[in-house]
Design an enzyme around this catalytic site. Structure first.
Site, PDB file in Angstrom:
ATOM      1  N   HIS A 264     -38.459  30.274  32.668  1.00  0.00           N
ATOM      2  CA  HIS A 264     -38.753  31.646  32.243  1.00  0.00           C
ATOM      3  C   HIS A 264     -40.233  31.991  32.468  1.00  0.00           C
ATOM      4  O   HIS A 264     -40.560  32.975  33.141  1.00  0.00           O
ATOM      5  CB  HIS A 264     -38.385  31.789  30.759  1.00  0.00           C
ATOM      6  CG  HIS A 264     -38.603  33.169  30.198  1.00  0.00           C
ATOM      7  ND1 HIS A 264     -37.583  34.089  30.084  1.00  0.00           N
ATOM      8  CD2 HIS A 264     -39.715  33.783  29.731  1.00  0.00           C
ATOM      9  CE1 HIS A 264     -38.073  35.213  29.564  1.00  0.00           C
ATOM     10  NE2 HIS A 264     -39.365  35.063  29.331  1.00  0.00           N
ATOM     11  N   GLU A 265     -41.120  31.153  31.929  1.00  0.00           N
ATOM     12  CA  GLU A 265     -42.555  31.433  32.087  1.00  0.00           C
ATOM     13  C   GLU A 265     -42.970  31.309  33.549  1.00  0.00           C
ATOM     14  O   GLU A 265     -43.855  32.035  34.018  1.00  0.00           O
ATOM     15  CB  GLU A 265     -43.384  30.503  31.202  1.00  0.00           C
ATOM     16  CG  GLU A 265     -43.081  30.585  29.700  1.00  0.00           C
ATOM     17  CD  GLU A 265     -43.168  31.988  29.115  1.00  0.00           C
ATOM     18  OE1 GLU A 265     -43.882  32.838  29.677  1.00  0.00           O
ATOM     19  OE2 GLU A 265     -42.485  32.249  28.096  1.00  0.00           O
ATOM     20  N   HIS A 268     -42.541  34.630  35.159  1.00  0.00           N
ATOM     21  CA  HIS A 268     -43.689  35.520  34.889  1.00  0.00           C
ATOM     22  C   HIS A 268     -44.860  35.147  35.800  1.00  0.00           C
ATOM     23  O   HIS A 268     -45.546  35.999  36.365  1.00  0.00           O
ATOM     24  CB  HIS A 268     -44.158  35.357  33.437  1.00  0.00           C
ATOM     25  CG  HIS A 268     -43.312  36.075  32.421  1.00  0.00           C
ATOM     26  ND1 HIS A 268     -43.073  37.425  32.479  1.00  0.00           N
ATOM     27  CD2 HIS A 268     -42.675  35.623  31.305  1.00  0.00           C
ATOM     28  CE1 HIS A 268     -42.323  37.783  31.438  1.00  0.00           C
ATOM     29  NE2 HIS A 268     -42.064  36.705  30.711  1.00  0.00           N
ATOM     30  N   GLU A 294     -40.514  41.098  32.546  1.00  0.00           N
ATOM     31  CA  GLU A 294     -39.387  40.392  31.947  1.00  0.00           C
ATOM     32  C   GLU A 294     -38.229  40.272  32.936  1.00  0.00           C
ATOM     33  O   GLU A 294     -37.457  39.308  32.877  1.00  0.00           O
ATOM     34  CB  GLU A 294     -38.957  41.125  30.668  1.00  0.00           C
ATOM     35  CG  GLU A 294     -38.222  40.285  29.662  1.00  0.00           C
ATOM     36  CD  GLU A 294     -39.030  39.140  29.041  1.00  0.00           C
ATOM     37  OE1 GLU A 294     -40.284  39.143  29.124  1.00  0.00           O
ATOM     38  OE2 GLU A 294     -38.397  38.220  28.491  1.00  0.00           O
TER      39      GLU A 294
END
Lengths: 499, 499
Positions: A264-265, A268, A294
């Site tokens: 997830h990170e 980003h 997101e």
């Protein structure tokens, strides 16, 4: 005496100064969340406050305004002209708030965050209520200063997702909510019962980290322009395109926290690392909105990381790092377990399918608050009612209810919708990408660079050169459309739960 | 409109701003030396340059000068008055250099450091020579701007050790040099031959770190106000008294690097952690000079860490972390090995006894350079001659000779003497401490807090409130006296080498 600087040179010097402050602030914050010794926190908060004030002064200076007005009417350079546009917006937004009120608000924010922490620990909403009331009042006042067309909440949404209004959201959210609650009902009635207990075994941090790094490398995360650290609350932060750091949290009894968190990170971070060099040293060199950001993290986490082809092709690699226990866990059971749907109280622990329902609750309450249809004191019971309505479960305390998120304590109203918007964007982007790339082959190959390159070409490189809906419309050739997310979730969970 | 601020309040606000910049700069530097990804370095250098310029502007502002002049004649507060004194010195020092020259010099420094790096790698002094010539010229010019009484070199010494002059050094250094070369000769002729090869075995980083942390805790290093990281070039850095970080380097084939390095940096850190809170947010809240700082690190490294009682009482603890190999190394041989004297080329790898001789060489060359008695082009062969004279060995290349240290590339002339001064201070302090504390008992107990408290009471708490020689004279009741160091080394190495 040197030569007189042109207006453009003067403005570019200001941009460099602003960027230096931004990098210093980001580094100080990264350090505060990862490395700082306990006793250093108090002084550091003052340092960050000081640097933020210096940046604020540069963003709201009359002299800089004059430079921008001049450039606005004279420059033909695309990047410069967009930089001026974005900087003028920041100027206007900040200047509309009287200095005294701004200072009072900043102090209230910092006080409220520590009170919220205490209130959450004690599960006592009444401690937090007076602060939240003031925060809501300030936000209403600010929204009126900033102005809006149809709904006061639009002024707040604009801070996080420019171009998106309550009208936009009210067109898509109810549809999404109804489809998802139906789907959750069907899942609940299914005979398939994934068993997540098979995932829980001691998995040493070092091995989780090694596997996470392998996946980050496959995604094309550049470790020469970033690093991975360990924290309680995972995050990604950009100091500049060449220094974009991520953190993750290791739970040695449940690898899902670190593995999906890192992906997830990493999503980003890829966004920030791949913004065009042409935008360096301008305020355009960052993601265009919270929602588009997101969309990137959720795309990687869910559409890649929880994908069937991903685990079919990566389970052997995973087992190289994982404890022996997994030798006895068949791929099918593993895949089902990492995709278990189960209504839960805490948003950040929610599964892929129930997650958007948590966002709906917050959106509806925020909008009603700002429109004075409800009062702060009513939040706890309204929250719990909605939990029962949408997720069928009732929080036993406000700690696992209305007090769980830090956002409101920081005055961030209008932020939550970005999470659900990002998810819809991700599904919409995925839909197009699947037509252009052979996703199954790429995901199975373990080399995700073609995906990174596609995202860079269509999204990352632009930074703030394009607004969020501009990005979505130019990539997907349609407007915001919740059907793609509904279809993705329906297809996926129909298979997982044999519906 | 608020009330008018008093002059004192205005000045204190300026101090706070200066301190915020200092902390931001220190953090940026710590990060650059420990954590930053490779591609982030270039941008970060610009950020540091920008913040340093802002700090410089505050330190040389006419408005701040007016505040200081006013306070100088009105305040009766001891801390404020010393703060004004120290800040005025910085102001005068900086204002005496014309802006254009200062900027040119800063650019030359940064260029020279990268050229020096290349020259050292290629062992080619001729690459570095033209830059070093310019650096020497600038330093001569600056010394003349700053002024001096007897010797131009005094103006440079003043930057690192205020109060110490060539006259001071010329009184003590020759005596020290002669005593040490004699002692080294006697050691060389001894039949005792310590065998450091018994120390070399694979010793995993994690275990070295765990042992180092135990020792840091015994010293009273506060991990709630600091942290220990891993680097190529070990250092200690203070962000403020509540955040003083150290780094060390782990050589898995030779534990001495990390263990003695950690104790050394720990000594620096204790100094900074224990400065009185009354000096917070002033430029007084740091060590008073390079020499006093080095006295603290060398005190802990040598007088504690290489002490016979230390190893007699800590060898069992050491073996808990060390590889099995050490079960077969008797304490005596171990202690001899960690105290082997052997002339070597590289200063930072030198043993306790030959170390000061490396400093003499640099001091004599620097002084001669600044007094135009020698030229930059003569440095390589003069260096090698002195190595033969003082240490009896001749460098085979300039890489292990004149090119080994970064100091001159950064324009730091006058810095090296601090290392030898610090060592003499440490011996002088040790001499007094031994009369007041039962050092053997304390060192054997493994709880060094009484030592830390003694140092805090007599030295640490004062920060820059006292000048270096003031500290030495008030603690030891005598002037700088090299005899204590000579006696310490003679006694110790007479025993180690059975002279």
């Amino acid at each position: 005496m040197g030569k007189q600087l042109t207006v453009e040179q003067q403005f570019k010097n200001v941009l460099k100064e602003q960027n230096a402050y931004r990098e210093a602030i980001s580094l100080a914050q990264w350090d505060m969340r990862t490395k700082i010794p306990r006793k250093g926190v108090e002084q550091r908060s003052e340092v960050v406050g000081f640097l933020a004030e210096k940046l604020h002064l540069l963003e709201t200076s009359d002299h800089v305004k004059e430079l921008m007005d001049e450039l606005k009417s004279t420059t033909s350079d695309e990047v410069l002209s967009k930089t001026v546009e974005v900087s003028l917006e920041t100027y206007e937004k900040n200047r509309k708030i009287p200095n005294e009120e701004f200072k009072e608000y900043v102090m209230l924010q910092s006080k409220s965050e520590s009170i919220w922490q205490e209130a959450r620990e004690k599960a006592d909403f009444s401690l937090f209520q007076p602060y939240l009331e003031k925060l809501v009042d300030f936000n209403k006042k600010f929204a009126n200063y900033w102005g809006y067309e149809a709904n006061i909440y639009d002024a707040l949404l604009h801070n996080f997702e420019p171009g998106v209004t309550t009208k936009t959201l009210d067109k898509v959210f109810p549809k999404l909510r109804n489809s998802l609650t139906d789907l959750v009902d069907r899942v609940n009635q299914s005979d398939v019962k994934p068993d997540p207990s098979i995932l829980k075994t001691h998995f040493p941090k070092q091995e989780q980290e090694a596997f996470s790094i392998e996946i980050l490398n496959s995604m094309g995360y550049d470790f020469n322009a970033g690093r991975l650290d360990d924290t309680i609350h995972p995050f990604a932060i950009s100091l500049n395109q060449n220094d974009v750091r991520i953190t993750t949290r290791y739970d040695e009894e449940d690898f899902r926290m670190a593995v999906f968190g890192t992906i997830h990170e990493g999503g980003h971070a890829l966004y920030e690392q791949n913004i065009s060099d042409k935008l360096s040293n301008t305020p355009l060199a960052t993601g265009t909105s919270m929602g588009i950001h997101e969309s990137q993290s959720l795309f990687w986490e869910n559409f890649v990381g929880r994908n069937e082809a991903f685990w079919a092709s990566h389970y052997e690699l995973f087992k190289k790092y994982a404890p022996k226990h997994f030798e006895n866990v068949p791929l099918d059971s593993f895949y089902q377990a990492v995709n278990e749907v189960k209504p839960s109280f805490i948003r950040i622990e929610a599964d892929e399918l129930t997650y958007p329902l948590h966002i709906m609750i917050r959106y509806e309450l925020e909008k009603a608050l700002m429109n004075s249809e409800i009062e702060v004191k009513d939040l706890p019971h309204l929250w719990n009612e909605k939990m029962v309505d949408y997720l069928g479960i009732e929080p036993k305390s406000d700690r696992e209810g209305v007090l769980q998120d830090i956002h409101w304590a920081g005055g961030d109203f209008g932020y939550f919708p970005s999470y659900a918007l990002g998810y819809m964007y991700a599904a919409q982007i995925n839909n197009v990408m699947m037509k252009e790339l052979n996703m199954n082959d790429i995901i199975s190959s373990g080399n995700f660079i073609p995906i990174k390159e596609w995202l860079t070409k269509h999204i990352h490189q632009y930074g703030k050169m394009k607004k969020p809906l501009e990005i979505i419309e130019s990539v997907t050739k349609e407007q915001l459309n919740p059907d793609h997310l509904v279809k993705y979730l329906t297809d996926k969970y129909t298979r997982v739960y044999n519906l």
